[in-house]
Design a protein around this motif. Structure first.
Motif, PDB file in Angstrom:
ATOM      1  N   PRO A 197       0.837  -1.211   0.000  1.00 21.08           N
ATOM      2  CA  PRO A 197       0.000   0.000   0.000  1.00 21.08           C
ATOM      3  C   PRO A 197       0.869   1.258   0.000  1.00 21.08           C
ATOM      4  N   ASN A 198       0.273   2.348  -0.411  1.00 22.46           N
ATOM      5  CA  ASN A 198       0.987   3.621  -0.434  1.00 22.46           C
ATOM      6  C   ASN A 198       1.172   4.208   0.958  1.00 22.46           C
ATOM      7  N   TYR A 199       0.313   3.789   1.900  1.00 23.03           N
ATOM      8  CA  TYR A 199       0.383   4.293   3.268  1.00 23.03           C
ATOM      9  C   TYR A 199       0.514   3.125   4.235  1.00 23.03           C
ATOM     10  N   TYR A 200       1.057   3.417   5.387  1.00 22.46           N
ATOM     11  CA  TYR A 200       1.252   2.386   6.394  1.00 22.46           C
ATOM     12  C   TYR A 200      -0.069   2.089   7.099  1.00 22.46           C
ATOM     13  N   HIS A 201      -0.498   0.830   7.014  1.00 24.61           N
ATOM     14  CA  HIS A 201      -1.718   0.398   7.685  1.00 24.61           C
ATOM     15  C   HIS A 201      -1.332  -0.099   9.070  1.00 24.61           C
ATOM     16  N   ARG A 202      -1.342   0.798   9.996  1.00 25.93           N
ATOM     17  CA  ARG A 202      -0.879   0.513  11.345  1.00 25.93           C
ATOM     18  C   ARG A 202      -1.853  -0.420  12.052  1.00 25.93           C
ATOM     19  N   PRO A 203      -1.427  -1.041  13.174  1.00 30.35           N
ATOM     20  CA  PRO A 203      -2.357  -1.860  13.959  1.00 30.35           C
ATOM     21  C   PRO A 203      -3.585  -1.055  14.351  1.00 30.35           C
ATOM     22  N   GLY A 204      -4.721  -1.676  14.272  1.00 33.25           N
ATOM     23  CA  GLY A 204      -5.984  -0.987  14.493  1.00 33.25           C
ATOM     24  C   GLY A 204      -6.688  -0.616  13.212  1.00 33.25           C
ATOM     25  N   SER A 205      -5.984  -0.716  12.075  1.00 30.21           N
ATOM     26  CA  SER A 205      -6.635  -0.502  10.786  1.00 30.21           C
ATOM     27  C   SER A 205      -7.598  -1.658  10.505  1.00 30.21           C
ATOM     28  N   ALA A 206      -8.631  -1.376   9.754  1.00 33.16           N
ATOM     29  CA  ALA A 206      -9.651  -2.381   9.452  1.00 33.16           C
ATOM     30  C   ALA A 206      -9.831  -2.485   7.942  1.00 33.16           C
ATOM     31  N   VAL A 207      -9.956  -3.709   7.453  1.00 36.56           N
ATOM     32  CA  VAL A 207     -10.114  -3.940   6.019  1.00 36.56           C
ATOM     33  C   VAL A 207     -11.476  -4.574   5.758  1.00 36.56           C
ATOM     34  N   ALA A 208     -11.887  -4.512   4.516  1.00 33.90           N
ATOM     35  CA  ALA A 208     -13.106  -5.171   4.054  1.00 33.90           C
ATOM     36  C   ALA A 208     -12.896  -5.579   2.607  1.00 33.90           C
ATOM     37  N   LEU A 209     -13.209  -6.820   2.287  1.00 34.47           N
ATOM     38  CA  LEU A 209     -13.073  -7.342   0.930  1.00 34.47           C
ATOM     39  C   LEU A 209     -14.429  -7.259   0.236  1.00 34.47           C
ATOM     40  N   ALA A 210     -14.440  -6.643  -0.938  1.00 37.85           N
ATOM     41  CA  ALA A 210     -15.671  -6.454  -1.709  1.00 37.85           C
ATOM     42  C   ALA A 210     -15.563  -7.219  -3.017  1.00 37.85           C
ATOM     43  N   PHE A 211     -16.412  -8.230  -3.171  1.00 40.24           N
ATOM     44  CA  PHE A 211     -16.415  -9.034  -4.397  1.00 40.24           C
ATOM     45  C   PHE A 211     -17.850  -9.445  -4.692  1.00 40.24           C
ATOM     46  N   GLU A 212     -18.311  -9.100  -5.871  1.00 45.25           N
ATOM     47  CA  GLU A 212     -19.675  -9.414  -6.293  1.00 45.25           C
ATOM     48  C   GLU A 212     -19.590 -10.219  -7.579  1.00 45.25           C
ATOM     49  N   PRO A 213     -19.801 -11.559  -7.528  1.00 46.12           N
ATOM     50  CA  PRO A 213     -19.748 -12.361  -8.758  1.00 46.12           C
ATOM     51  C   PRO A 213     -20.773 -11.872  -9.776  1.00 46.12           C
ATOM     52  N   SER A 214     -20.355 -11.811 -11.018  1.00 44.71           N
ATOM     53  CA  SER A 214     -21.215 -11.306 -12.086  1.00 44.71           C
ATOM     54  C   SER A 214     -21.270 -12.310 -13.218  1.00 44.71           C
ATOM     55  N   ALA A 215     -22.472 -12.513 -13.764  1.00 46.25           N
ATOM     56  CA  ALA A 215     -22.626 -13.408 -14.901  1.00 46.25           C
ATOM     57  C   ALA A 215     -22.059 -12.805 -16.177  1.00 46.25           C
ATOM     58  N   LEU A 216     -21.932 -11.485 -16.216  1.00 43.50           N
ATOM     59  CA  LEU A 216     -21.498 -10.800 -17.435  1.00 43.50           C
ATOM     60  C   LEU A 216     -20.013 -10.490 -17.456  1.00 43.50           C
ATOM     61  N   LYS A 217     -19.319 -10.724 -16.341  1.00 47.41           N
ATOM     62  CA  LYS A 217     -17.895 -10.430 -16.267  1.00 47.41           C
ATOM     63  C   LYS A 217     -17.147 -11.698 -15.897  1.00 47.41           C
ATOM     64  N   PHE A 218     -16.328 -12.154 -16.844  1.00 45.57           N
ATOM     65  CA  PHE A 218     -15.643 -13.426 -16.642  1.00 45.57           C
ATOM     66  C   PHE A 218     -14.563 -13.311 -15.575  1.00 45.57           C
ATOM     67  N   GLU A 219     -13.874 -12.197 -15.529  1.00 48.51           N
ATOM     68  CA  GLU A 219     -12.799 -12.025 -14.562  1.00 48.51           C
ATOM     69  C   GLU A 219     -13.358 -11.623 -13.203  1.00 48.51           C
ATOM     70  N   ALA A 220     -12.787 -12.196 -12.151  1.00 48.91           N
ATOM     71  CA  ALA A 220     -13.224 -11.885 -10.788  1.00 48.91           C
ATOM     72  C   ALA A 220     -12.612 -10.553 -10.358  1.00 48.91           C
ATOM     73  N   ASN A 221     -13.392  -9.496 -10.442  1.00 50.06           N
ATOM     74  CA  ASN A 221     -12.924  -8.174 -10.039  1.00 50.06           C
ATOM     75  C   ASN A 221     -13.326  -7.913  -8.592  1.00 50.06           C
ATOM     76  N   TYR A 222     -12.364  -7.546  -7.788  1.00 45.71           N
ATOM     77  CA  TYR A 222     -12.619  -7.321  -6.367  1.00 45.71           C
ATOM     78  C   TYR A 222     -11.882  -6.069  -5.912  1.00 45.71           C
ATOM     79  N   GLN A 223     -12.271  -5.598  -4.731  1.00 45.53           N
ATOM     80  CA  GLN A 223     -11.633  -4.444  -4.107  1.00 45.53           C
ATOM     81  C   GLN A 223     -11.359  -4.759  -2.640  1.00 45.53           C
ATOM     82  N   LEU A 224     -10.234  -4.276  -2.162  1.00 45.68           N
ATOM     83  CA  LEU A 224      -9.901  -4.376  -0.747  1.00 45.68           C
ATOM     84  C   LEU A 224      -9.848  -2.962  -0.194  1.00 45.68           C
TER      85      LEU A 224
END
Length: 435
Positions: A197-224
């Motif tokens: 990452p461009n910035y330091y994710h210090r202890p106490g930082s929280a993440v969330a993974l966002a992934f929505e399977p799509s019938a129209l998109k073959f590649e699994a596109n996700y965001q963290l």
């Protein structure tokens, strides 16, 4: 064909139309031109009537015969319908076991198109990854149909801790100095390490993974998405990794709300939104489309026993409650988190259990998962039935992450057939060894 519609009936109509087209006679433009020239040479007048039998097109799409990989409706049996239209709705472990049916089934199951289709059609929670003291285990909702070949994540190049999950993908983080993020799927043992990452994710930082399977998109596109603070800055920043751009980006939105500065853990994704619980008894919501954030309330009785989850397609908060020796489950909903349902929880036949109750997730609209002592149980709301899924170690705090038993690929979506056949996830002996 790499596009499937959301409705399975539409998908069957497309296949039927394709087979009907294969059975119709068609003519290429070159044949039509040659027929016109043939008539001109014969000097046939406009008032003449000529009947002739043009040659059939011998191309793959114009032939009266269907291509070899497509069966006509007359030749399709119940096995073909099951293979094409039922397998995508099964969990990954069940699908891999069907490889032994025939060579044709094995060829289809190892095809990346099935993995894409199954990741969209099957999105039921299949079990929980449990983590305690750096050790990982998987407790399945149905060991006969749902499972993973390696729940310890030994296929990753270094020891990791599990951070969050979303629709079959798992985000882990290295236990070593660089704290690298990994996105993986233990079913096919595919993984990808994210850039720093461009910035330091210090202890106490929280993440969330966002992934929505799509019938129209073959590649699994996700965001963290990572919500983090800089040293001595009472401001919450958001940095997002995108699999499309393969890079991190700091968004313009920042959060000054004092209630959101201390998050209680990693986040939960649902329908374009990320939600984090805060230690102040509220919810920090972040819209991935407009990249805006705001604060939502939680019930006054909220605590570490409750959980944010999805029920009937909406955000809800499940909170176990104990009064004297009686247990109850309260379900709050809407953005104001008002009480929607409350029902008793009959647990007398379990006897005394230390550790209390902790809600884990909704398996579906009617089944709730709860940690009772060191046992993970499910409770069917309508049938009022309790089922034990498994037990966890009682010697520490355990985190339980819901997981969808999906074939979704992590690396490149078009895995070669040779790689798929030799891959550990598609080894029938490996799947039989775990149950």
């Amino acid at each position: 064909m790499d596009i499937w519609e959301d409705d399975n009936s539409d998908e069957m109509d497309i296949d039927n139309d394709l087979m009907d087209d294969c059975e119709e006679d068609s003519f290429s433009e070159s044949e039509q031109e040659s027929n016109v020239k043939r008539l001109q040479k014969l000097n046939i007048g406009d008032d003449s009537h000529v009947e002739y039998a043009p040659q059939r097109n011998t191309t793959a799409y114009g032939s009266s015969r269907c291509p070899e990989h497509i069966k006509s409706k007359e030749k399709m049996g119940i096995g073909d319908l099951v293979k094409d239209h039922a397998l995508p709705f099964l969990p990954a472990k069940s699908i891999c076991r069907f490889r032994s049916v025939s060579k044709e089934w094995n060829k289809w199951i190892t095809n990346p198109f099935l993995a894409h289709k199954q990741s969209h059609c099957f999105q039921d929670i299949s079990g929980f990854f449990c983590q305690i003291a750096g050790e990982h285990s998987f407790i399945s909702c149905d060991p006969h149909s749902c499972g993973v070949p390696d729940p310890s994540f030994s296929f990753l190049p270094e020891p990791v801790i599990l951070r969050t999950t979303c629709n079959g993908l798992i985000c882990c983080q290295s236990c070593i100095e660089d704290n690298a993020y990994y996105i993986c799927n233990p079913v096919n043992r595919q993984w990808k390490v994210l850039p720093r990452p461009n910035y330091y994710h210090r202890p106490g930082s929280a993440v969330a993974l966002a992934f929505e399977p799509s019938a129209l998109k073959f590649e699994a596109n996700y965001q963290l998405v990572c919500a983090f603070r800089l040293a001595d800055h009472p401001i919450l920043y958001f940095e997002i990794y995108s699999s499309r751009s393969k890079s991190w980006r700091l968004v313009d939105t920042i959060c000054f709300e004092l209630d959101a500065l201390k998050l209680s853990g990693d986040g939960f994704y649902m329908r374009g939104m990320v939600y984090w619980e805060t230690l102040a008894g509220s919810v920090l919501a972040f819209d991935l489309t407009y990249e805006q954030c705001w604060i939502l309330p939680l019930p006054p009785e909220c605590g570490p026993e409750g959980v944010l989850t999805k029920r009937h397609g909406e955000l809800c908060y499940i909170l176990p409650h104990k009064k004297d020796n009686e247990y109850a489950i309260r379900i709050y909903g809407d953005f104001k988190m008002v009480l929607k349902h409350s029902f008793p929880l009959e647990l007398d036949h379990f006897g005394y259990m230390s550790g209390g109750l902790r809600a884990l997730s909704c398996l579906n609209d009617d089944v709730l998962a709860i940690l009772f002592g060191n046992r993970i149980i499910t409770y069917h709301v309508k049938a009022q039935k309790v089922k034990i899924l498994g037990t966890v170690r009682p010697d520490g705090f355990v985190t339980c992450h819901p997981y969808v038993n999906s074939l979704v690929p992590v690396d490149h979506p078009l895995v070669s057939r040779q790689q798929a056949n030799s891959h550990p996830c598609t080894s029938s002996s490996l799947w039989h060894s775990i149950g």
